[in-house]
Scaffold this active site. Structure first.
Site, PDB file in Angstrom:
ATOM      1  N   LYS A 108      -6.063   3.681   7.336  1.00  0.00           N
ATOM      2  CA  LYS A 108      -6.164   4.750   8.335  1.00  0.00           C
ATOM      3  C   LYS A 108      -5.321   5.963   7.978  1.00  0.00           C
ATOM      4  O   LYS A 108      -5.561   7.063   8.473  1.00  0.00           O
ATOM      5  CB  LYS A 108      -5.759   4.240   9.722  1.00  0.00           C
ATOM      6  CG  LYS A 108      -6.505   3.015  10.170  1.00  0.00           C
ATOM      7  CD  LYS A 108      -8.006   3.167  10.063  1.00  0.00           C
ATOM      8  CE  LYS A 108      -8.699   1.824  10.144  1.00  0.00           C
ATOM      9  NZ  LYS A 108      -8.408   0.895   9.050  1.00  0.00           N
ATOM     10  N   SER A 138     -13.474  -4.671   8.044  1.00  0.00           N
ATOM     11  CA  SER A 138     -12.709  -4.233   6.884  1.00  0.00           C
ATOM     12  C   SER A 138     -13.673  -3.825   5.787  1.00  0.00           C
ATOM     13  O   SER A 138     -14.795  -4.325   5.702  1.00  0.00           O
ATOM     14  CB  SER A 138     -11.820  -5.377   6.389  1.00  0.00           C
ATOM     15  OG  SER A 138     -11.342  -5.119   5.096  1.00  0.00           O
ATOM     16  N   CYS A 191       0.819  -1.219   0.000  1.00  0.00           N
ATOM     17  CA  CYS A 191       0.000   0.000   0.000  1.00  0.00           C
ATOM     18  C   CYS A 191       0.851   1.266   0.000  1.00  0.00           C
ATOM     19  O   CYS A 191       0.458   2.287  -0.565  1.00  0.00           O
ATOM     20  CB  CYS A 191      -0.899   0.049   1.227  1.00  0.00           C
ATOM     21  SG  CYS A 191      -1.375  -1.527   1.907  1.00  0.00           S
ATOM     22  N   CYS A 218      -2.582   3.358   2.753  1.00  0.00           N
ATOM     23  CA  CYS A 218      -3.375   2.336   3.437  1.00  0.00           C
ATOM     24  C   CYS A 218      -4.406   2.966   4.355  1.00  0.00           C
ATOM     25  O   CYS A 218      -4.221   4.064   4.867  1.00  0.00           O
ATOM     26  CB  CYS A 218      -2.459   1.402   4.224  1.00  0.00           C
ATOM     27  SG  CYS A 218      -3.344  -0.040   4.866  1.00  0.00           S
ATOM     28  N   ASP A 258      -3.525  -2.653   7.548  1.00  0.00           N
ATOM     29  CA  ASP A 258      -4.531  -3.554   8.090  1.00  0.00           C
ATOM     30  C   ASP A 258      -4.387  -4.988   7.595  1.00  0.00           C
ATOM     31  O   ASP A 258      -4.668  -5.938   8.326  1.00  0.00           O
ATOM     32  CB  ASP A 258      -5.928  -3.031   7.764  1.00  0.00           C
ATOM     33  CG  ASP A 258      -6.249  -1.777   8.560  1.00  0.00           C
ATOM     34  OD1 ASP A 258      -5.379  -1.322   9.322  1.00  0.00           O
ATOM     35  OD2 ASP A 258      -7.361  -1.252   8.407  1.00  0.00           O
ATOM     36  N   CYS A 268      -5.267  -2.107  -1.406  1.00  0.00           N
ATOM     37  CA  CYS A 268      -6.227  -3.143  -1.801  1.00  0.00           C
ATOM     38  C   CYS A 268      -7.165  -2.628  -2.884  1.00  0.00           C
ATOM     39  O   CYS A 268      -7.688  -1.518  -2.798  1.00  0.00           O
ATOM     40  CB  CYS A 268      -7.026  -3.592  -0.588  1.00  0.00           C
ATOM     41  SG  CYS A 268      -6.009  -4.281   0.730  1.00  0.00           S
TER      42      CYS A 268
END
Length: 572
Positions: free
Chosen positions: A129, A475, A54, A127, A86, A199
């Site tokens: 957060k 998630s 990420c 990523c 994550d 992702c």
């Protein structure tokens, strides 16, 4: 001399006057010229690290941002902060660090900017957060700033099919039932993530990337290109140039982050079937601006927004597919044309949403994004819930789900590990409602995501026959009847902590309710017997977080926010 008036910029405190000679000597030591020292100093903040794909492209993109700043007569000063990824933290105690990292990232960017008196800011994040954290820091400081997403990962290929990290988490469940061999699981893990980027589905990273454009903090189109594409670098250069225009025009994040801008962001989340985590991050970002915009405000907008982007995990496509038809601007154009967006909101371009979308044409030869006149479903892909089991509310992602009502028997667990073990050993039956509690912001502490458990259930083929509720989070890759953010959390005596095995629970995502079949008298009797629990984090950062964190309903924030501030950084 600089074309910018230093007398009104924070960097005057470290670069102007004879008393700042020691400060300037440090800048000369790094190779800066007198001309560069006299220019605005612009922080270029990234969450680059080698923890996961990420974040791996962010350093490259930061160099491109610096080119844009320099072209417009600014002096970039790059710095990095942490991120907790994550996918790596998932399914074990490491996930307790994830939401805490949102606050640490925002705090660290704030401290760096304050300590070095930078005049503007470009933030880059990859990523989950780190995206809301960077935007929170931008709002808190209120210095001219631009956000840029690092880009999504390209889909992996497994036997001719596109796969994502979600496929792998679900494969773990299939493997546990014998439906997938050791060899097949290994083959999938080797191809699921082919390179740099976050992702690929409409999970939390891509959801918040869409938010960055919808809310006006990022350049139009900048959220779309996958991380490996060179066009990301072009957007990075443009973002660096854009922050210099914002400094010149004194256009600040809170000029952009109006109540209507937050409504636009919530609309885009719902329309894209985005992550339930947006229900946590949008209130937290609003808190930094002094705007009251809680989970219920978000849910009301979700309720009236059509779901029009057919994106994973509920749909068929990934971020790359939406990029190829025109990216987030196409989604926003459909919503603007349908009357769902406030077109008059100002953005980091200096123009409005309507201005930015004027030349965007909605492509008709595709089925990734639908017009609002022909939505996938007439209400949003994310739904807010409320009832005697969640007086402060809860949230569920319904994109791609066929059954929107569920009644079943509680199966209670006081941590995620116990629930995951029960799933692995198949100690449940159709109609059960998994209850995972003491995983809230304060009780976890840290409000873990439950993807390992939910994906394992889906991998076992029972995603449609059981439900799961938690005071923790999910998630963005979670699918199935999974309700998160149940509040008040168990740790503060919320009803979820009073449940017992066998209690009848009804979840209704059509009417937005979540209830347990107990009277107020029965709940009161159980509450009188309830005893608070101590968690295992009695020192360190996670302990500090638990002392100050508030409810999920308000964004799980850790400080009083803009309503209590007595000064704004950029005006000091």
């Amino acid at each position: 001399m600089s074309a910018f008036d230093k007398s009104r910029l924070p960097s005057r405190h470290v670069t102007v006057g004879p008393e700042r000679a020691p400060h300037r000597s440090y800048l000369y030591a790094m190779g800066l010229t007198e001309e560069e020292i006299n220019q605005p100093l612009v922080g270029v903040a990234t969450a680059w690290n080698e923890a996961a794909p990420c974040n791996i492209a962010l350093s490259r993109q930061a160099q491109a941002v610096k080119i844009g700043v320099k072209r417009e007569k600014g002096t970039p000063r790059e710095f990095t902060t942490i991120t907790v990824t994550d996918g790596i933290a998932m399914g074990h105690a490491g996930m307790k660090s994830s939401l805490v990292s949102r606050e640490v990232i925002a705090d660290s960017v704030e401290l760096t900017m304050r300590g070095h008196c930078y005049d503007g800011l470009v933030t880059l994040a990859g990523c989950d957060k780190s995206l809301p954290a960077m935007m929170m820091a931008m709002a808190r400081l209120n210095a001219p700033a631009v956000f840029m997403y690092g880009g999504s990962i390209l889909p992996g290929k497994f036997r001719g099919e596109d796969v994502t990290i979600q496929s792998l988490f679900e494969a773990v469940g299939a493997h546990s039932t014998g439906a997938m061999s050791d060899e097949d699981l290994h083959e999938l893990e080797c191809v699921a993530c082919p390179g740099a980027g976050a992702c690929g589905g409409q999970f939390t990273a891509n959801t918040m990337a869409c938010v960055s454009e919808a809310i006006g903090l990022a350049l139009p189109g900048s959220a779309g290109a996958p991380a490996p594409y060179e066009t990301r670098d072009e957007y990075a250069v443009a973002s660096g140039a854009a922050v210099m225009r914002l400094i010149r025009d004194n256009l600040r994040p809170r000029d952009i982050l109006t109540r209507k801008a937050f409504e636009n962001a919530a609309v885009v989340v719902a329309a894209s079937g985005g992550s339930t985590n947006a229900g946590l991050h949008l209130p937290a970002l609003a808190h930094e601006c002094g705007i009251s915009f809680d989970l219920h405000d978000v849910a009301e907008i979700f309720k009236r927004t059509p779901y029009i982007a057919d994106l994973k995990p509920g749909g068929r496509y990934v971020a790359k597919d939406m990029f190829e038809i025109g990216g987030v601007p196409v989604l926003m154009k459909a919503l603007l044309d349908g009357g769902y967006l406030h077109g008059d909101c100002i953005t980091v371009t200096g123009g409005t949403i309507e201005d930015n979308l004027r030349d965007v044409e909605f492509p008709t030869n595709q089925d990734v994004v639908y017009p609002t006149s022909n939505p996938i479903t007439s209400t949003g892909g994310v739904v807010g819930l409320r009832g005697n089991l969640a007086p402060e509310g809860a949230i569920v992602k319904v994109a791609g789900m066929e059954t929107l009502k569920f009644t079943g028997s509680a199966l209670c667990f006081d941590c995620e590990e116990d629930a995951f073990e029960a799933v692995e050993q198949r100690r449940y039956k159709a109609g059960d409602v998994f209850v995972i509690r003491y995983e809230g912001p304060k009780g976890g502490p840290g409000m873990r995501e439950m993807l390992a458990t939910t994906a394992a259930l889906y991998g076992q083929g029972v995603g449609d026959t059981v439900a799961l509720i938690t005071d923790g989070r999910f998630s963005g890759a979670t699918r199935g009847f999974c309700v998160g953010h149940v509040g008040p959390e168990a740790a503060v005596g919320g009803p979820i902590g009073l449940l017992r095995d066998g209690d009848a629970i009804t979840i209704d995502a059509v009417n937005g309710t979540i209830d347990v079949d107990l009277t107020e008298e029965e709940l009161a009797a159980r509450r009188a017997e309830w005893m608070p629990r101590e968690h295992e984090y009695q020192s360190g950062t996670i302990w500090k977080y638990a002392q100050t964190v508030g409810s999920a309903e308000k964004g799980a924030v850790t400080h009083p926010g803009a309503v209590a501030e007595t000064h704004v950084y950029v005006d000091l």
